[in-house]
Design an enzyme around this catalytic site. Sequence first.
Site, mmCIF file in Angstrom:
data_model
loop_
_atom_site.group_PDB
_atom_site.id
_atom_site.type_symbol
_atom_site.label_atom_id
_atom_site.label_comp_id
_atom_site.label_asym_id
_atom_site.label_seq_id
_atom_site.Cartn_x
_atom_site.Cartn_y
_atom_site.Cartn_z
ATOM 1 N N TYR A 203 0.860 -1.193 0.000
ATOM 2 C CA TYR A 203 0.000 0.000 0.000
ATOM 3 C C TYR A 203 0.892 1.237 0.000
ATOM 4 O O TYR A 203 1.625 1.493 0.951
ATOM 5 C CB TYR A 203 -0.930 0.036 1.222
ATOM 6 C CG TYR A 203 -1.909 -1.119 1.333
ATOM 7 C CD1 TYR A 203 -2.250 -1.893 0.223
ATOM 8 C CD2 TYR A 203 -2.516 -1.425 2.539
ATOM 9 C CE1 TYR A 203 -3.149 -2.947 0.332
ATOM 10 C CE2 TYR A 203 -3.415 -2.483 2.657
ATOM 11 C CZ TYR A 203 -3.726 -3.242 1.548
ATOM 12 O OH TYR A 203 -4.613 -4.287 1.663
ATOM 13 N N PRO B 75 -15.878 -4.511 4.327
ATOM 14 C CA PRO B 75 -17.168 -4.763 4.993
ATOM 15 C C PRO B 75 -18.215 -3.707 4.676
ATOM 16 O O PRO B 75 -19.404 -3.928 4.911
ATOM 17 C CB PRO B 75 -16.799 -4.739 6.484
ATOM 18 C CG PRO B 75 -15.607 -3.833 6.551
ATOM 19 C CD PRO B 75 -14.833 -4.103 5.291
ATOM 20 N N GLY C 269 -18.563 -2.593 1.575
ATOM 21 C CA GLY C 269 -18.774 -2.648 0.128
ATOM 22 C C GLY C 269 -18.088 -1.476 -0.568
ATOM 23 O O GLY C 269 -18.706 -0.801 -1.383
ATOM 24 N N HIS D 54 -0.224 -12.028 1.025
ATOM 25 C CA HIS D 54 -1.193 -11.193 0.288
ATOM 26 C C HIS D 54 -1.828 -11.968 -0.869
ATOM 27 O O HIS D 54 -3.042 -11.882 -1.092
ATOM 28 C CB HIS D 54 -0.467 -9.940 -0.227
ATOM 29 C CG HIS D 54 -1.309 -8.711 -0.241
ATOM 30 N ND1 HIS D 54 -0.794 -7.456 -0.166
ATOM 31 C CD2 HIS D 54 -2.656 -8.548 -0.325
ATOM 32 C CE1 HIS D 54 -1.781 -6.569 -0.211
ATOM 33 N NE2 HIS D 54 -2.910 -7.205 -0.301
HETATM 34 N N1 LIG Z 1 -5.984 -8.425 1.500
HETATM 35 C C1 LIG Z 1 -6.422 -7.734 0.488
HETATM 36 O O1 LIG Z 1 -6.091 -8.001 -0.672
HETATM 37 C C2 LIG Z 1 -7.394 -6.609 0.721
HETATM 38 C C3 LIG Z 1 -8.162 -6.081 -0.306
HETATM 39 C C4 LIG Z 1 -9.061 -5.062 -0.023
HETATM 40 C C5 LIG Z 1 -9.145 -4.568 1.264
HETATM 41 N N2 LIG Z 1 -8.358 -5.085 2.254
HETATM 42 C C6 LIG Z 1 -8.396 -4.565 3.642
HETATM 43 O O2 LIG Z 1 -9.751 -4.352 4.010
HETATM 44 C C7 LIG Z 1 -9.899 -2.994 4.444
HETATM 45 C C8 LIG Z 1 -11.301 -2.529 4.136
HETATM 46 O O3 LIG Z 1 -11.575 -2.561 2.737
HETATM 47 P P1 LIG Z 1 -11.789 -1.224 1.921
HETATM 48 O O4 LIG Z 1 -11.181 -0.112 2.678
HETATM 49 O O5 LIG Z 1 -11.342 -1.468 0.530
HETATM 50 O O6 LIG Z 1 -13.372 -1.132 1.831
HETATM 51 P P2 LIG Z 1 -14.543 -0.773 2.867
HETATM 52 O O7 LIG Z 1 -14.049 -0.815 4.250
HETATM 53 O O8 LIG Z 1 -15.696 -1.612 2.475
HETATM 54 O O9 LIG Z 1 -14.904 0.722 2.442
HETATM 55 C C9 LIG Z 1 -13.961 1.745 2.469
HETATM 56 C C10 LIG Z 1 -14.609 2.991 1.908
HETATM 57 O O10 LIG Z 1 -15.714 3.348 2.726
HETATM 58 C C11 LIG Z 1 -15.639 4.699 3.126
HETATM 59 N N3 LIG Z 1 -16.102 4.747 4.538
HETATM 60 C C12 LIG Z 1 -15.536 4.189 5.624
HETATM 61 N N4 LIG Z 1 -16.267 4.395 6.729
HETATM 62 C C13 LIG Z 1 -17.343 5.119 6.337
HETATM 63 C C14 LIG Z 1 -18.467 5.651 7.038
HETATM 64 N N5 LIG Z 1 -18.628 5.452 8.333
HETATM 65 N N6 LIG Z 1 -19.383 6.357 6.313
HETATM 66 C C15 LIG Z 1 -19.227 6.544 4.977
HETATM 67 N N7 LIG Z 1 -18.184 6.040 4.262
HETATM 68 C C16 LIG Z 1 -17.248 5.339 4.946
HETATM 69 C C17 LIG Z 1 -14.193 5.090 2.995
HETATM 70 O O11 LIG Z 1 -14.111 6.448 2.622
HETATM 71 P P3 LIG Z 1 -12.767 7.343 2.833
HETATM 72 O O12 LIG Z 1 -11.679 6.591 2.131
HETATM 73 O O13 LIG Z 1 -13.098 8.630 2.194
HETATM 74 O O14 LIG Z 1 -12.539 7.422 4.273
HETATM 75 C C18 LIG Z 1 -13.674 4.171 1.893
HETATM 76 O O15 LIG Z 1 -13.794 4.791 0.642
HETATM 77 C C19 LIG Z 1 -8.820 -2.245 3.669
HETATM 78 O O16 LIG Z 1 -8.540 -0.994 4.234
HETATM 79 C C20 LIG Z 1 -7.674 -3.231 3.758
HETATM 80 O O17 LIG Z 1 -7.056 -3.127 5.013
HETATM 81 C C21 LIG Z 1 -7.505 -6.088 1.995
#
Ligand SMILES: NC(=O)c1ccc[n+]([C@@H]2O[C@H](COP(=O)([O-])OP(=O)(O)OC[C@H]3O[C@@H](n4cnc5c(N)ncnc54)[C@H](OP(=O)(O)O)[C@@H]3O)[C@@H](O)[C@H]2O)c1
Length: 332
Positions: free
Chosen positions: A58, A221, A223, A124
């Site tokens: 990242y 989580p 989406g 990963h």
């Molecule tokens: N192992 C892997 O290959 C892999 C792949 C994907 C994800 N991950 C891990 O999973 C974590 C979560 O996935 P993700 O970040 O892609 O998706 P997510 O948690 O489903 O959603 C993140 C998005 O939601 C927004 N958000 C967060 N909290 C919010 C709230 N309370 N109200 C409104 N919008 C909100 C964020 O906006 P802002 O950015 O503007 O704050 C961001 O754009 C990642 O950070 C990473 O650590 C791992």
Amino acid sequence: MERRTIGAAALEVGAIGLGCMPMHWAYTASQQSGEGALRTVHAALDAGASLLDTADMYGPFTNELLVGRALRERRAEAFISTKCGLLVGDQHIVANGRPGYVKRACDASLRRLQTDVIDLYQLHRPDPEVPVEETWGAMAELVSAGKVRALGWCAIGARARRGYGAGGGMYDATIRQLERVQQVFPVSCVQAELSVWSREALDRLVPWCSSRGVGVLAAMPLGNGFLSGTLTPGQGFEPEDVRARHPRFTAEMMAANQPIVAGLRRVAARHDATAAQVALAWVLAQGRHVVPVPGTKKADWAVQNAAAAGLRLTTEDFAEIAALPKALGSWD
Ligand SMILES: NC(=O)c1ccc[n+]([C@@H]2O[C@H](COP(=O)([O-])OP(=O)(O)OC[C@H]3O[C@@H](n4cnc5c(N)ncnc54)[C@H](OP(=O)(O)O)[C@@H]3O)[C@@H](O)[C@H]2O)c1
């Protein structure tokens, strides 16, 4: 915040973690640094979200540097979950699971994170050129050397869900790989996409983990933000944002999937909560071994997300969420 115990190494963490990825990867070309990013990590820790999920790729590297900086005086409060095995090239991201590389990557992560030990070290992606036992064996040696406390496996993406053309059901190929590496060293945790609109992991992978005492880190989580209801169909995304190419984030699909958000909002209204909090409470309820890691750049959202650990959904809420339409638009 409620605490949860994950995996063979019995690691204790706050029930909801913080995904640090959005600060430096996947959603933005601008590298968030400085006070804003530090405030977000500290706000999450203050709210009891001890597990910080990051990865060497990242940034690359800047996300781990941020976590290291944020924890300079707060290491004992945090649980560092990082990853190795993917390299960012000029054109492509490539897997590298060679034992020598994995060991060098770990030393580099320890330096960036300014710590002596990584709590959870995750692969990963498996490298198709290297037998998984060899990569996992090298990671196990890092545990013996005291550099890592426990090992995790990431099962993200269409290949993890569908396999490498091998056929079979959802996550079957991943489970076969997990069973192979379990012979070498215990898997403490599996990271997989799990949310109200991506439930495939619930069929076989989450029960497989439960029956073997393996934790689940629920990635995406919210989406990718859609389930919070703060995104508008047709709003457009920067070219660097994964959602610009994501089939569920075309204007048409975002509009078609609005009934899912509407349902979460109805449930949220009964609890004086937000749709994002309901989405997280639903993930938490999928098992005592499940820890969601919502990603955000914003301190306020990190606090709001952490507070979802205190939200208890009712039977009526679960029934309403179960009856929501299946999401339209898929990578597979
Ligand atoms: N192992 C892997 O290959 C892999 C792949 C994907 C994800 N991950 C891990 O999973 C974590 C979560 O996935 P993700 O970040 O892609 O998706 P997510 O948690 O489903 O959603 C993140 C998005 O939601 C927004 N958000 C967060 N909290 C919010 C709230 N309370 N109200 C409104 N919008 C909100 C964020 O906006 P802002 O950015 O503007 O704050 C961001 O754009 C990642 O950070 C990473 O650590 C791992």
